[in-house]
Motif scaffolding. Structure first.
Motif, PDB file in Angstrom:
ATOM      1  N   SER A 290      87.356  48.831  13.571  1.00  0.00           N
ATOM      2  CA  SER A 290      87.863  49.501  14.205  1.00  0.00           C
ATOM      3  C   SER A 290      88.118  49.910  15.234  1.00  0.00           C
ATOM      4  O   SER A 290      87.373  50.192  16.207  1.00  0.00           O
ATOM      5  CB  SER A 290      87.510  50.428  12.928  1.00  0.00           C
ATOM      6  N   ARG A 291      88.792  51.080  15.974  1.00  0.00           N
ATOM      7  CA  ARG A 291      89.363  51.039  16.887  1.00  0.00           C
ATOM      8  C   ARG A 291      88.206  52.082  17.108  1.00  0.00           C
ATOM      9  O   ARG A 291      87.895  52.965  18.337  1.00  0.00           O
ATOM     10  CB  ARG A 291      90.622  51.589  17.097  1.00  0.00           C
ATOM     11  N   GLU A 292      87.563  52.968  15.989  1.00  0.00           N
ATOM     12  CA  GLU A 292      86.755  54.200  16.319  1.00  0.00           C
ATOM     13  C   GLU A 292      84.895  52.950  16.539  1.00  0.00           C
ATOM     14  O   GLU A 292      84.689  54.189  17.085  1.00  0.00           O
ATOM     15  CB  GLU A 292      86.623  54.736  14.567  1.00  0.00           C
ATOM     16  N   ASN A 293      85.029  51.836  15.994  1.00  0.00           N
ATOM     17  CA  ASN A 293      83.337  51.123  16.749  1.00  0.00           C
ATOM     18  C   ASN A 293      84.161  50.496  17.428  1.00  0.00           C
ATOM     19  O   ASN A 293      82.867  49.354  17.822  1.00  0.00           O
ATOM     20  CB  ASN A 293      83.461  50.815  15.334  1.00  0.00           C
ATOM     21  N   ARG A 294      84.620  50.568  18.210  1.00  0.00           N
ATOM     22  CA  ARG A 294      85.025  49.217  19.660  1.00  0.00           C
ATOM     23  C   ARG A 294      84.338  49.640  20.362  1.00  0.00           C
ATOM     24  O   ARG A 294      83.105  47.836  20.334  1.00  0.00           O
ATOM     25  CB  ARG A 294      86.193  49.932  19.967  1.00  0.00           C
ATOM     26  N   SER A 295      83.330  50.432  20.782  1.00  0.00           N
ATOM     27  CA  SER A 295      82.093  50.180  21.748  1.00  0.00           C
ATOM     28  C   SER A 295      80.921  50.020  20.804  1.00  0.00           C
ATOM     29  O   SER A 295      80.468  48.909  20.934  1.00  0.00           O
ATOM     30  CB  SER A 295      81.930  51.811  22.325  1.00  0.00           C
ATOM     31  N   LEU A 296      80.757  50.544  20.093  1.00  0.00           N
ATOM     32  CA  LEU A 296      79.279  49.183  19.150  1.00  0.00           C
ATOM     33  C   LEU A 296      79.809  48.099  19.019  1.00  0.00           C
ATOM     34  O   LEU A 296      78.563  47.348  18.650  1.00  0.00           O
ATOM     35  CB  LEU A 296      79.126  50.483  17.594  1.00  0.00           C
ATOM     36  N   TYR A 297      80.971  47.702  18.514  1.00  0.00           N
ATOM     37  CA  TYR A 297      81.007  46.621  17.732  1.00  0.00           C
ATOM     38  C   TYR A 297      80.489  45.985  19.246  1.00  0.00           C
ATOM     39  O   TYR A 297      80.267  44.806  19.439  1.00  0.00           O
ATOM     40  CB  TYR A 297      82.097  46.065  17.964  1.00  0.00           C
TER      41      TYR A 297
END
Length: 332
Positions: A290-297
């Motif tokens: 998801s876009r919200e988790n892009r930085s963590l991915y």
């Protein structure tokens, strides 16, 4: 008995197969310190208590067991170390470990003691650990390695750090638990968390910094057969993780109350990381990508991203690689 410099708090349940190695690894510790080993067994029925009694008889001035007749965890007492071992600890420094893990270096306690003495503003010390799989082979080397080099961890980073910190790596000053009158003072949030390591990190953040040693000084044993990812699939796994998430959020809320809202941003980041971690555990690919988790991915390794893609798009090939080449994702 002379007051020990270091108290090692051991919690165990049904660990007959491992408790001997755990206690031996503590007894082998070398350094300029006296030692006590506080063992809490939560009503094991597999012969663990008989083994612990044998160690008590052999080392009556070092090994001090508390052998329960009724299981305390099943009665809702989840932070066993804080309830039963911390009140008994006499040392100026305290170390913790589960009975199925062990210290892999004979100098673990001495190295951590010296690290804290060299950094008087630090309250806690920790390090990476070796992951031991059920078949005896070593697991992913970086799974429980939050940093590559020795460093000082700030109060804020103790809350927001990326990698996992193993319980057996924690070594801290008595002042983390006891006040100026030497009375045990564990905050309300300590008991709210369903795990024992996270509240100790947060307690440290309220009092000082931490010292990270980059050498793996202990080992964590990963029991795949007892993992919820194996024993509880589908909706049961999802419900279990949701309960865990809510309990962790409650712990964080009480921590914010204790800190008077000082670390609001850091707590929000930690909860976000926890949510992403649960999505990884459940293999909720819509959340993972998801876009919200892009930085963590983006923080995941190339190998982890590749295995995720294989599992989500080519599950048959992924299972084949698992069976025949030992390729597996980091899921603990």
């Amino acid at each position: 008995m002379k007051k020990p410099l270091i108290s090692v708090c051991v919690v165990t349940y049904q660990h007959k197969k491992y408790i001997g190695e755990c206690l031996d690894s503590i007894l082998r510790q070398k350094g300029e310190f006296s030692l006590e080993i506080l063992v809490h067994d939560d009503a094991s029925t597999d012969g663990s208590q008989e083994m612990i009694r044998a160690y008590q008889e052999k080392y009556p001035d070092i090994v001090f067991p508390m052998l329960q007749k009724e299981n305390q965890y099943s009665q809702g007492k989840h932070n066993i170390t804080g309830i039963f071992n911390f009140p008994r600890a006499k040392g100026d420094f305290i170390s913790v470990i589960d009975g199925d893990d062990f210290f892999s270096s004979e100098e673990k306690l001495e190295k951590q003691r010296k690290a804290l003495e060299e950094h008087p503003d630090a309250i806690l010390s920790f390090h990476p650990v070796k992951v031991i799989m059920e078949d005896g082979r070593e697991g992913p080397k970086k799974l429980l390695m939050p940093y590559e080099k020795d460093c000082i961890i700030s109060e804020k980073e103790l809350i927001t750090h990326r990698g996992g910190i193993a319980f057996s790596s924690l070594f801290f000053r008595r002042s983390l638990l006891y006040d100026d009158t030497d009375s045990l003072k564990l905050p309300e949030f300590y008991y709210a968390f369903p795990v024992g390591d996270r509240p100790l990190e947060l307690m440290t953040a309220l009092k000082g910094k931490a010292v990270y040693l980059s050498e793996a000084l202990s080992a964590y044993r990963f029991h795949l057969s007892g993992s919820w990812t194996v024993t509880q699939g589908g909706e049961k796994a999802k419900a279990k993780q949701e309960q865990y998430f809510q309990e962790m959020k409650q712990g964080y809320a009480l921590f914010l109350k204790e800190s008077q809202g000082k670390y609001k941003h850091e707590v929000e980041e930690s909860i976000h990381r926890l949510s992403f971690s649960i999505a990884m555990n459940l293999r909720d690919f819509s959340e993972i990508y998801s876009r919200e988790n892009r930085s963590l991915y983006k923080e995941l390794s190339v190998k982890e991203k590749l295995l995720l893609r294989l599992e989500s798009h080519l599950p048959g090939l992924y299972r084949f690689l698992q069976r025949h080449f030992g390729m597996e994702r980091n899921k603990i």
